[in-house]
Enzyme design. Structure first.
Site, PDB file in Angstrom:
ATOM      1  N   SER A  64       0.820  -1.210   0.000  1.00  0.00           N
ATOM      2  CA  SER A  64       0.000   0.000   0.000  1.00  0.00           C
ATOM      3  C   SER A  64       0.853   1.258   0.000  1.00  0.00           C
ATOM      4  CB  SER A  64      -1.057   0.023   1.102  1.00  0.00           C
ATOM      5  OG  SER A  64      -2.047   0.974   0.730  1.00  0.00           O
ATOM      6  N   HIS A  69       2.787  14.762   5.324  1.00  0.00           N
ATOM      7  CA  HIS A  69       2.585  16.177   4.990  1.00  0.00           C
ATOM      8  C   HIS A  69       3.070  16.956   6.197  1.00  0.00           C
ATOM      9  CE1 HIS A  69       0.128  14.743   1.674  1.00  0.00           C
ATOM     10  NE2 HIS A  69      -0.448  13.946   2.553  1.00  0.00           N
ATOM     11  N   CYS A  84      -0.711  -4.006   4.115  1.00  0.00           N
ATOM     12  CA  CYS A  84      -1.406  -5.281   4.188  1.00  0.00           C
ATOM     13  C   CYS A  84      -0.377  -6.406   4.155  1.00  0.00           C
ATOM     14  CB  CYS A  84      -2.405  -5.400   3.040  1.00  0.00           C
ATOM     15  SG  CYS A  84      -1.650  -5.291   1.417  1.00  0.00           S
TER      16      CYS A  84
END
Length: 126
Positions: A64, A69, A84
């Site tokens: 994934s 930020h 995952c």
């Protein structure tokens, strides 16, 4: 009950400004975090908004992603880790927190990918 993966959402506060401005250093840190979690790096891209300003970046993983930020002016980083398979996102988070040394953090852990039959989910269709 099985789920597909674990999604960590972390708000890290009280980080030294200089740790939140260097896109190349954050790229290296996020890559190290992915590796420590046992994830497979596909690609990464980081963008610094200018000298002394924030950075936004993502490490795409076979399992994934990790994204960050930053707002150096307030010592804040928003972190998103979704993995995952056998990858361990908690290891990635621990490495990132050890490097950024936030004064405080708030972390949400969300299991993702439960089936629609789960009694804990509200399912809607569009």
């Amino acid at each position: 009950m099985r789920h597909s993966g674990t999604h960590l959402i972390a708000d890290l506060h009280g980080i030294a400004r200089e740790k939140l401005c260097d896109g190349a250093a954050l790229d290296r840190l996020m890559r190290q975090a992915a590796e420590s979690a046992g994830a497979t790096i596909v690609y990464s891209h980081f963008h610094a908004f200018g000298a002394g300003q924030g950075v936004t970046g993502v490490v795409l993983l076979a399992e994934s992603h990790i994204s960050i930020h930053t707002w150096p002016e307030i010592g804040f980083a928003a972190l998103d880790i979704f993995m995952c398979g056998n990858a361990q996102p908690q290891r990635a988070l621990a490495l990132i927190e050890a490097a950024l040394t936030p004064a405080s953090s708030a972390v949400q852990e969300l299991p993702r990918g439960y089936s629609a039959a789960s009694p804990h989910l509200r399912v809607s269709s569009i």
